[in-house]
Design an enzyme around this catalytic site. Sequence first.
Site, PDB file in Angstrom:
ATOM      1  N   HIS A 173      -8.090  -5.099  -1.042  1.00 17.86           N
ATOM      2  CA  HIS A 173      -6.867  -4.397  -0.644  1.00 17.86           C
ATOM      3  C   HIS A 173      -6.188  -5.051   0.554  1.00 17.86           C
ATOM      4  O   HIS A 173      -4.967  -4.993   0.671  1.00 17.86           O
ATOM      5  CB  HIS A 173      -7.199  -2.940  -0.306  1.00 17.86           C
TER       6      HIS A 173
ATOM      7  N   ASP B  63      -9.807  -4.431  -5.801  1.00 16.59           N
ATOM      8  CA  ASP B  63      -9.304  -3.513  -4.775  1.00 16.59           C
ATOM      9  C   ASP B  63     -10.114  -2.218  -4.821  1.00 16.59           C
ATOM     10  O   ASP B  63     -10.106  -1.514  -5.830  1.00 16.59           O
ATOM     11  CB  ASP B  63      -7.816  -3.224  -5.030  1.00 16.59           C
TER      12      ASP B  63
ATOM     13  N   SER C  40       0.831  -1.200   0.000  1.00 16.82           N
ATOM     14  CA  SER C  40       0.000   0.000   0.000  1.00 16.82           C
ATOM     15  C   SER C  40       0.872   1.259   0.000  1.00 16.82           C
ATOM     16  O   SER C  40       1.720   1.421  -0.870  1.00 16.82           O
ATOM     17  CB  SER C  40      -0.975  -0.053   1.180  1.00 16.82           C
TER      18      SER C  40
END
Length: 287
Positions: free
Chosen positions: A263, A234, A169
């Site tokens: 995610h 996601d 991320s």
Amino acid sequence: MSRFTLKQFCFLFCCPPCPSSVAAKIAFLPPDPSYQFQAVSGSKHSIILKENAHWMYSEADLRKLEGFFVRTKRGNKIACVFVRYGGKPRFTLLFSHGNAVDLGQCSNYYVWLCSQLKCDIMSYDYSGYGISGGTPYERNLYSDIEAVWCVLRNRYNVNPAKVILYGYSIGTVPTIHLAAKNRVAGVVIHSGLMSGLRMAFPDMNTTLCCDPFPSVDRVRNIDSPTLIIHGTDDDIIDFSHGLGLHSNCPTAVAPLWVDGGGHNDLENRPVFLDRLKVFLNVDVSVD
């Protein structure tokens, strides 16, 4: 990370109109600290986990985590953790975590990943996260990982040819920054973003000077084997970001696109661990 309306986007740039402040508002959500350090000897510390760390393993496993502090070039004192595999590790992962967790909350994952991949893991809290000093800003993000990189090489004597840079991320931002400057064994970009503005404007195909986190441009300078992992569903960082990073990375190996993956759930899929093992055993060459 989330998408923004035009009104919210204007607020980000007008209050105040500075890229580092924009990046801080978009990306950084530090939780309440989930751990403390307790001095053991010299610069070494044991880690004491709080209830919100949700520790799942034994006290013996907890002792595998060695804590210490490092001072960055920007003057921030940041917390780091070194997780030892126990046997003879083939690689050391320098892991940069996501935006809404700290080292304590990541500890379960580090112990699990360490045992599954048979690798040591070095990780750290960004400035302003956990018990790290300073404030979360884009420039601090880069000086944080550079300081940890120096410690990994100089204190732990880890050869860059045995290092895997792993970013998840927001952690893909410092990972790509470092990978663009240093040749390592391999790079993993897990649910990464192309740039900050592309989060708000998915159709943007030009990187503006005020665009925070321009990873889509920096990824072109990586010369280490790079595995890009992204979920097709996601809803935090759209799948298009994974596709864009992969198409712009000259050393990208076969990616892992997790069908229906989100995610925060990719590591729960068997294909995730299988692909990481193939990356370490096949795609990455040891000098």
